[in-house]
Design a protein around this motif. Sequence first.
Motif: not given
Ligand SMILES: [Fe+2]
Length: 305
Positions: A74-76, A106-111, A187-189, A191-196
């Motif tokens: 989904v991050e794609e 950050e999403e590119a890094k998560h992928i 680690h994902h969480w 950064e995702e806190s800011q994404h939300a």
């Molecule tokens: Fe992510």
Amino acid sequence: MLSHTYDYRTTLETSQRVNWKLEDVIEGRSLDFARPFLPESLAGVNGIRCLTAAEKLKLNQIRGFTYLYLFGLVEEYILPAVIEHAEGSVHGDDYEMRALLRFAEEEAKHIQLFKWFVREFERGFGTPCGAIGPAKAIAAAILNHSRLGVFLATLHIEWFTQKHYLESVKDNAAERLDPLFCSLLKHHWLEESQHAKLDTLIVDKIASALEPAKVEEGIDDYMDIGKILDSGLGAQVQLDLESLQNAIGRTLSAAEKAEITQAQTKAYRWTFLSSGMTHPNFDKSLRELSARGHERVGELARAIA
Ligand SMILES: [Fe+2]
Ligand SMILES: [Fe+2]
């Protein structure tokens, strides 16, 4: 349109503070295949009567694999959507632009993190596991909707990420989950806190420029994207049955497959659909966008529960 306390500058500052390097998270680390990966509240394997404890552990690990694989998938679509949105904000507010660019990075890094996990899992699990895709085609199908629909789906995903980590993984010593898997989720969480929060700001900006009828269309699109995800999850359940048979070295009977399919469809839907649709912050934003749309999503959430 939406009531919230978020702003780009504070979100950017938090992002800079919690930022981590990929190498620091993965280098020299490996998965412990003696342990479960995914908390039972998401995996939903313990109640399956036709599987032994060892077989349930295998299914739990398959579900851990697909959990992170599906996040990567989904991050794609999230990555190009954020880049496109950032392009539309050039020459605007400086903090907004920087916060959006960090979001994309950050999403590119998560992928990349999830791809590393998939390779590490495949190396250690011992038997092949199928997964839906290709990611590019699924991303294209999702992006073929209005931007409001796309970012409502993203808001839904980023809030359930928070819920899963805080309620099921953090401080969960009882289930003795694999420490590396927990570390990836942590680690994902972070950064995702800011994404939300950024998603809330993005949805607010997009919706503020729309007539009420277009807002309803955006909510229709969000529900359509939910249906795309639901059909993908249904296909994934069937692939998991194959993966499980390979892993446990026996052929499941039709009745056993039916029992596992029922339990896993419920667990996948809770994990990827219901836990987002019913998240209090997502629910609040949706209600503020449209009382009617909120009601329609509520009906869909009840139908798949
Ligand atoms: Fe992510
Ligand atoms: Fe994200």
